[in-house]
Each structure stands twice: as C-alpha cells, then as structure tokens.
Design a protein around this motif. Sequence first.
Motif, PDB file in Angstrom:
ATOM      1  N   GLY A  59       0.803  -1.205   0.000  1.00 54.49           N
ATOM      2  CA  GLY A  59       0.000   0.000   0.000  1.00 54.49           C
ATOM      3  C   GLY A  59       0.839   1.258   0.000  1.00 54.49           C
ATOM      4  N   LEU A  60       1.930   1.249   0.766  1.00 55.64           N
ATOM      5  CA  LEU A  60       2.786   2.431   0.849  1.00 55.64           C
ATOM      6  C   LEU A  60       3.596   2.639  -0.418  1.00 55.64           C
ATOM      7  CD1 LEU A  60       3.672   4.663   2.863  1.00 55.64           C
ATOM      8  CD2 LEU A  60       5.579   3.162   3.502  1.00 55.64           C
ATOM      9  N   PHE A  61       4.182   1.562  -0.941  1.00 55.66           N
ATOM     10  CA  PHE A  61       5.067   1.677  -2.095  1.00 55.66           C
ATOM     11  C   PHE A  61       4.306   1.867  -3.405  1.00 55.66           C
ATOM     12  CE2 PHE A  61       9.444  -0.331  -0.978  1.00 55.66           C
ATOM     13  CZ  PHE A  61       9.594   0.580   0.053  1.00 55.66           C
ATOM     14  N   SER A  62       3.057   1.450  -3.476  1.00 53.10           N
ATOM     15  CA  SER A  62       2.346   1.486  -4.747  1.00 53.10           C
ATOM     16  C   SER A  62       1.574   2.785  -4.968  1.00 53.10           C
ATOM     17  CB  SER A  62       1.378   0.296  -4.848  1.00 53.10           C
ATOM     18  OG  SER A  62       0.384   0.366  -3.835  1.00 53.10           O
ATOM     19  N   HIS A  63       1.759   3.766  -4.104  1.00 46.72           N
ATOM     20  CA  HIS A  63       1.088   5.053  -4.266  1.00 46.72           C
ATOM     21  C   HIS A  63       2.032   6.186  -3.871  1.00 46.72           C
ATOM     22  CE1 HIS A  63      -2.294   2.243  -3.916  1.00 46.72           C
ATOM     23  NE2 HIS A  63      -2.953   3.106  -4.656  1.00 46.72           N
ATOM     24  N   LYS A  64       1.942   7.282  -4.606  1.00 42.40           N
ATOM     25  CA  LYS A  64       2.683   8.475  -4.210  1.00 42.40           C
ATOM     26  C   LYS A  64       2.023   9.065  -2.975  1.00 42.40           C
ATOM     27  CE  LYS A  64       4.400  11.448  -7.079  1.00 42.40           C
ATOM     28  NZ  LYS A  64       5.856  11.207  -6.912  1.00 42.40           N
ATOM     29  N   ARG A  65       2.826   9.310  -1.974  1.00 43.31           N
ATOM     30  CA  ARG A  65       2.284   9.743  -0.694  1.00 43.31           C
ATOM     31  C   ARG A  65       1.570  11.091  -0.791  1.00 43.31           C
ATOM     32  NH1 ARG A  65       6.375   8.954   4.209  1.00 43.31           N
ATOM     33  NH2 ARG A  65       6.749   7.156   2.852  1.00 43.31           N
ATOM     34  N   ALA A  66       2.107  11.987  -1.582  1.00 42.71           N
ATOM     35  CA  ALA A  66       1.550  13.349  -1.643  1.00 42.71           C
ATOM     36  C   ALA A  66       0.245  13.413  -2.428  1.00 42.71           C
ATOM     37  CB  ALA A  66       2.572  14.304  -2.246  1.00 42.71           C
ATOM     38  N   THR A  67       0.120  12.585  -3.468  1.00 47.46           N
ATOM     39  CA  THR A  67      -1.034  12.706  -4.372  1.00 47.46           C
ATOM     40  C   THR A  67      -1.933  11.481  -4.403  1.00 47.46           C
ATOM     41  OG1 THR A  67       0.189  11.828  -6.274  1.00 47.46           O
ATOM     42  CG2 THR A  67       0.337  14.214  -5.857  1.00 47.46           C
ATOM     43  N   GLY A  68      -1.468  10.346  -3.885  1.00 45.49           N
ATOM     44  CA  GLY A  68      -2.245   9.112  -3.970  1.00 45.49           C
ATOM     45  C   GLY A  68      -2.190   8.440  -5.326  1.00 45.49           C
TER      46      GLY A  68
END
Length: 202
Positions: free
Chosen positions: A167-176
Amino acid sequence: MGANPVPAVVPIANVIPPYTPSGVLPPYLGADPAVRGAMSPYRVTLTEIVQRFSDTPERRTALAGFLAHRASLIGFGVTGIQWLDGSFLEDIENVASRAPGNIDAVSFFVRPPAYQRNNAAWDAFWRGHMTVFNAQMAKATYHTDAYFVDVEFGAGPVIQQTGYWFGLFSHKRATGLWKGMLEVLLDPHQDDAAATQLLSTM
C-alpha cells in the motif's frame, strides 16, 4: 523457515516498463489490472536497473550504495526478495526538477541457517550490524532506505507487513497516484557482480 519466499505468480514483464505520462512506472501492464501476471512489482535484474536508471551522477551514487548494501546482506547469508520504490524509480528530474533521493527497499528475507528459530541470536546479530539493518543508518551509509520483513515471524505478521508495504510503495504519498515498483531477488546467484561492473563503466 529455510524456503526462499518467491511469489508463485511471476510477473510477465522481464524488462522495466516505460514511464507513464505522470512520470512513474505503470502499476500494471495492458488494459486489465486484474491480470495477476501483469501487475507490479515487476521482476527484473540488477543489470536492467543499472541500464535504466544510471544516467546521472546522483543516480549512479545511489545505485553504488544499493549494490553495496546488497553485498552486505548476501555476505551475511540473508536471502529473499526486495521491492524497490521511491523517487529513484520516477522521472523525478523532469517532473519535479530535482535529483532522486535514496533507493527505497523493503526486503522480505530469510535468515541465515544459523539464526533460524533462534530469535535471541538473530537479535544480537541484527543489533551488531545496524549500519545495514537500521533504516536511517543504511540511508546515510548506503543511500538505501532499507526496511525488512522477517519471514521467520510466520504467515500472519508477514501478510500484514506485505499489505502495509504494498500500500505504501504502490502510491505516491503526496497525491495518492497509483504507480508501479520493481522486484529483485536477494541471493548470491543474482547478477550483482555484473551490475556493479556495468555501473563502474558509466
């Protein structure tokens, strides 16, 4: 535990896919995200990573550190798989006008045989090599933001940790933004030496 935690479904991509228009790796290949074999993380070789991501001094420095970090783990007898992520795998120079940071890596690992089913001995070994196993120290020493999932802890904790890191690695933290990541095997039979030699010529 003893067995190498290699996924039963191996991704069909054996090359690193091109960036999407958003400057990230695609989260899946083709038109259907439900095709399991076409889903990120993409299994690739270290040589392919060097060929694709070594076009600036900052990237070459990060790659050299990552390969040195792997050499330490393999030298200890640690095996498993690694998921790679972060701005290093993005077209960050064009999207954000900056160099990439460290390589983000989470290792799903099998302990060396001498430490399996011996938590006290492994804990002492781990604490004795914190420059390799501590994320902040590994980042400073190896340009690798290194995290670990110990398969010795069993199915429940490993499943929980896998879900967290995916979940963490597969999405950009700032934009989702949904994005892809890479997977490499962690064992002494991989192409670390060839990748290191190739990097030294760049």
